[in-house]
Design an enzyme around this catalytic site. Structure first.
Site, PDB file in Angstrom:
ATOM      1  N   ASP A 296      42.852  33.904  29.926  1.00 34.48           N
ATOM      2  CA  ASP A 296      42.863  34.779  28.754  1.00 34.48           C
ATOM      3  C   ASP A 296      43.487  34.000  27.593  1.00 34.48           C
ATOM      4  O   ASP A 296      43.933  32.865  27.751  1.00 34.48           O
ATOM      5  CB  ASP A 296      43.560  36.103  29.060  1.00 34.48           C
ATOM      6  N   SER A 297      43.508  34.628  26.421  1.00 37.03           N
ATOM      7  CA  SER A 297      43.927  33.891  25.222  1.00 37.03           C
ATOM      8  C   SER A 297      45.423  34.007  24.960  1.00 37.03           C
ATOM      9  O   SER A 297      45.947  33.318  24.093  1.00 37.03           O
ATOM     10  CB  SER A 297      43.188  34.456  24.013  1.00 37.03           C
ATOM     11  N   GLY A 298      46.083  34.885  25.688  1.00 37.72           N
ATOM     12  CA  GLY A 298      47.497  35.122  25.437  1.00 37.72           C
ATOM     13  C   GLY A 298      47.742  36.297  24.506  1.00 37.72           C
ATOM     14  O   GLY A 298      48.836  36.854  24.487  1.00 37.72           O
ATOM     15  N   GLY A 299      46.737  36.672  23.725  1.00 37.68           N
ATOM     16  CA  GLY A 299      46.926  37.704  22.706  1.00 37.68           C
ATOM     17  C   GLY A 299      47.367  39.034  23.290  1.00 37.68           C
ATOM     18  O   GLY A 299      48.337  39.646  22.816  1.00 37.68           O
ATOM     19  N   PHE A 300      46.688  39.464  24.331  1.00 39.74           N
ATOM     20  CA  PHE A 300      46.989  40.777  24.897  1.00 39.74           C
ATOM     21  C   PHE A 300      48.403  40.827  25.468  1.00 39.74           C
ATOM     22  O   PHE A 300      49.141  41.789  25.246  1.00 39.74           O
ATOM     23  CB  PHE A 300      45.958  41.115  25.985  1.00 39.74           C
TER      24      PHE A 300
ATOM     25  N   GLY B 254      39.751  45.637  24.488  1.00 37.38           N
ATOM     26  CA  GLY B 254      40.250  46.859  23.882  1.00 37.38           C
ATOM     27  C   GLY B 254      39.983  48.118  24.677  1.00 37.38           C
ATOM     28  O   GLY B 254      40.121  49.224  24.163  1.00 37.38           O
TER      29      GLY B 254
ATOM     30  N   ASP C  15      38.477  41.680  35.764  1.00 40.61           N
ATOM     31  CA  ASP C  15      39.714  41.168  36.366  1.00 40.61           C
ATOM     32  C   ASP C  15      40.722  42.291  36.352  1.00 40.61           C
ATOM     33  O   ASP C  15      40.674  43.170  35.474  1.00 40.61           O
ATOM     34  CB  ASP C  15      40.295  40.012  35.547  1.00 40.61           C
TER      35      ASP C  15
ATOM     36  N   CYS D 116      37.003  47.120  58.546  1.00 40.32           N
ATOM     37  CA  CYS D 116      37.371  46.021  57.648  1.00 40.32           C
ATOM     38  C   CYS D 116      37.712  44.783  58.475  1.00 40.32           C
ATOM     39  O   CYS D 116      38.372  44.871  59.506  1.00 40.32           O
ATOM     40  CB  CYS D 116      38.561  46.430  56.783  1.00 40.32           C
TER      41      CYS D 116
ATOM     42  N   CYS E  12      39.415  42.068  57.319  1.00 38.63           N
ATOM     43  CA  CYS E  12      40.535  41.283  56.783  1.00 38.63           C
ATOM     44  C   CYS E  12      41.610  41.134  57.858  1.00 38.63           C
ATOM     45  O   CYS E  12      41.634  41.889  58.831  1.00 38.63           O
ATOM     46  CB  CYS E  12      41.109  41.948  55.533  1.00 38.63           C
TER      47      CYS E  12
ATOM     48  N   CYS F 292      43.647  44.334  58.790  1.00 39.04           N
ATOM     49  CA  CYS F 292      42.926  45.329  59.592  1.00 39.04           C
ATOM     50  C   CYS F 292      42.531  44.780  60.962  1.00 39.04           C
ATOM     51  O   CYS F 292      42.388  45.545  61.917  1.00 39.04           O
ATOM     52  CB  CYS F 292      41.684  45.808  58.840  1.00 39.04           C
TER      53      CYS F 292
ATOM     54  N   HIS G  72      44.346  42.478  52.135  1.00 38.44           N
ATOM     55  CA  HIS G  72      43.403  43.576  52.373  1.00 38.44           C
ATOM     56  C   HIS G  72      42.793  44.072  51.065  1.00 38.44           C
ATOM     57  O   HIS G  72      41.580  44.263  50.957  1.00 38.44           O
ATOM     58  CB  HIS G  72      44.075  44.757  53.091  1.00 38.44           C
TER      59      HIS G  72
END
Lengths: 376, 376
Positions: free
Chosen positions: A93-97, A217, A267, A305, A307, A310, A336
């Site tokens: 990411d750009s860091g802005g958020f 946003g 994400d 499942c 994983c 499980c 999991h």
């Protein structure tokens, strides 16, 4: 392996899309869920375990990494992939958020943002140019434009000013990014819940031209219904031949609803963060492992499942190690959750490819509405 | 696989011994180091990773497990092996030592000990009979007698009374354990640093008859020199054809010194606990990963180590994730430490078998005295 970044759409089913992003570090099957590796680690997971869940790509956070261990240090050490032992694609990411959500004493100008580190109070500046430099130093495969993102609800004037600033910053980001074969730059659409501003933002970005487009946003307090309303039109403003990335989403039903509306990438920290707080996502909804009903339950979280949590452990064990505050609790539950999220993505990719996405969605919602298996 | 518990001595070199303990759950190569799985998990490790370090056997703590999740619950769930996903041998301590070090409001009588849980203040009792019952419910392969262990220094009268009480409890433990083919009961020698009491204790235990013998009451504050002085004679009082277990030891040089004095088995939380606090054991001594000298160091902890931490990560990464308080720090450093401890054990087993243990020891000490590699 390709030396260029490219996106191939393989099939659509309604608005839902499936395809493949090619990068020099490997392919990303879409729709894709990107686990978040905030500080150069997906918390509680070894990178080979993250890969074993089916993840093709990770997200790294510019804000965290620029503060510690710093982008310059990661560059000297050979880049983020080598540093964190993840050789496949990374999106940063750009860091802005995160400056807006985590840092102290922020000051926003046309040039960029100055702020104080939440770790040690040191003073820093992020601009479109500096964000591009940091993401280049990290060695990111998919770089995000530096943008400003207001929390919702916000009034129309605030949304408008913020969106137009982000578009000017998108222009500067594109300019600063330059020409980097094999690396991609994504623009970020803003505009809150205002349809005309989303359209204006998309037009501005498309005119600049990017390798992919994010819907920014959203998932900032507006709720699922408002988010879906926006996603009913916003992705349609974006070019069909480029990947569309919905940032910071989300719960399993958010993810499925977003894919149904034409989103290709997402994400979220939810599967990993929830894993550490004992919240488990399964086909039948959410399980809170700390609940006393699990203390004597010999059954796995989900008998279907595959994983490690499980396959090898009872709910009773997972309850015990959570209560005892043992690290293996976070390790197993995160594994999991990430496995389950990737299973959803694979299910959607298969269904979209087969033209059966509506039936897949119906089954997904029917299973979730059943709720967890009854106590013994 | 054998249905009985047995010990075969394969070679000796000076007082050092190498052999194999056979159990229905697999063999234990001696000298053996047992990682500690306090609350049904070796902290920060998956059990398959513990196995990958070379561990043949784990230690479980009766005190912790009786309080949470309780022995009865583990029994209902199929026993400790299944509960924690470790199908190989498990040795459990008797609870006696940890009651003395962790519990509140202890009251010691001829019958046993009453105490309050350090977790929730609930009242409990441990006696030789109850300890045998708990260890049977857990499904332990090697059960330890219930004993009382004074901290050192302690006066001779205290040591004597305590040792004789432990011998009466050893008799009751043997009686309560009964006849359980495939499971072993070990007696615990006490007697502090008093040679005649060690001899008296060994005679009492040998008369009762056990499948193995522990040297208890050491590593409780007396220091390495005093411990080695005691180990110069104490193991010789025990039968040669049974395994000898030194409880709660120790640092790498403690372990090597104990094996040189005829010890076959040891356990310690040190490699796992140190892994979580950033203390790393290598051939060249101790590395404190939090030290700023590692921040830019691209080299592994030990270039000749094949553990995941050394194979895939720089000191700079390990420093970063430790400073950032990331779980992968404890996961990787614990793995390395356990790997290194098991490498020492393998080195000693090979050297004793080849009759080159003195040379191996000299090399071990020479490497350690070199100290860590210099900063770049």
């Amino acid at each position: 392996m390709t030396e260029r970044f490219s996106f191939e759409l393989k099939a659509t089913d309604g608005k839902a899309r499936t395809g493949v992003i090619q990068t020099p570090r490997g392919e990303v099957r879409t729709p894709a869920f990107m686990p978040v590796g905030t500080a150069a680690t997906v918390k509680a997971m070894m990178p080979e375990s993250v890969r074993a869940t089916g993840a093709d790509i990770l997200l790294g956070n510019t804000y965290h990494l620029m503060l510690r261990p710093t982008a310059e240090r990661i560059d000297r050490l050979g880049g983020l992939h080598k540093f964190m032992n993840w050789e496949r694609p990374i999106l940063t990411d750009s860091g802005g958020f995160q400056v807006m959500s985590l840092a102290g004493l922020r000051k926003l100008t046309e040039k960029g943002v100055t702020f104080k580190s939440h770790i040690d109070g040191s003073k820093h500046e992020l601009t479109p140019e500096r964000s591009m430099e940091i993401q280049r130093l990290l060695g990111s495969d998919i770089v995000m434009c530096f943008d400003e993102c207001p929390a919702l609800p916000a009034d129309r004037g605030r949304i408008e000013n913020s969106m137009r600033l982000s578009m000017r910053w998108a222009d500067r980001s594109r300019e600063a990014f330059g020409d980097r074969p094999g690396h991609a730059l994504f623009g970020i659409m803003q505009g809150g819940l205002e349809r005309d501003m989303r359209e204006e933002s998309a037009e501005a970005l498309t005119k600049i031209g990017f390798d992919g487009y994010a819907v920014g946003g959203l998932a900032v307090g507006e709720g699922q219904e408002a988010m879906f309303d926006c996603l009913d039109y916003a992705p349609d403003f974006l070019p069909k031949d480029k990947p569309r990335y919905l940032m910071g989403v989300g719960k399993p039903d958010d993810i499925v609803g977003a894919v149904a509306r034409g989103i290709d990438m997402m994400d979220c920290v939810l599967p990993s963060r929830s894993g550490r707080t004992g919240q488990v996502f399964t086909r039948f909804g959410v399980v809170n492992i700390k609940n006393a009903r699990h203390a004597d339950d010999p059954r796995p979280l989900d008998e279907h499942c595959s994983c490690p949590a499980c396959s090898h452990y009872s709910r009773a064990y997972l309850h015990h190690v959570f209560r005892a505050n043992e690290m293996i609790s976070g390790m197993l539950l995160t594994w999991h959750n990430l496995h389950y999220f990737q299973e959803i993505m694979q299910g959607m990719r298969d269904a979209i490819g087969a033209g059966t996405f509506a039936a897949w969605q119906a089954e997904f919602h029917a299973q979730r509405s059943q709720g967890d298996i009854p106590p013994l």
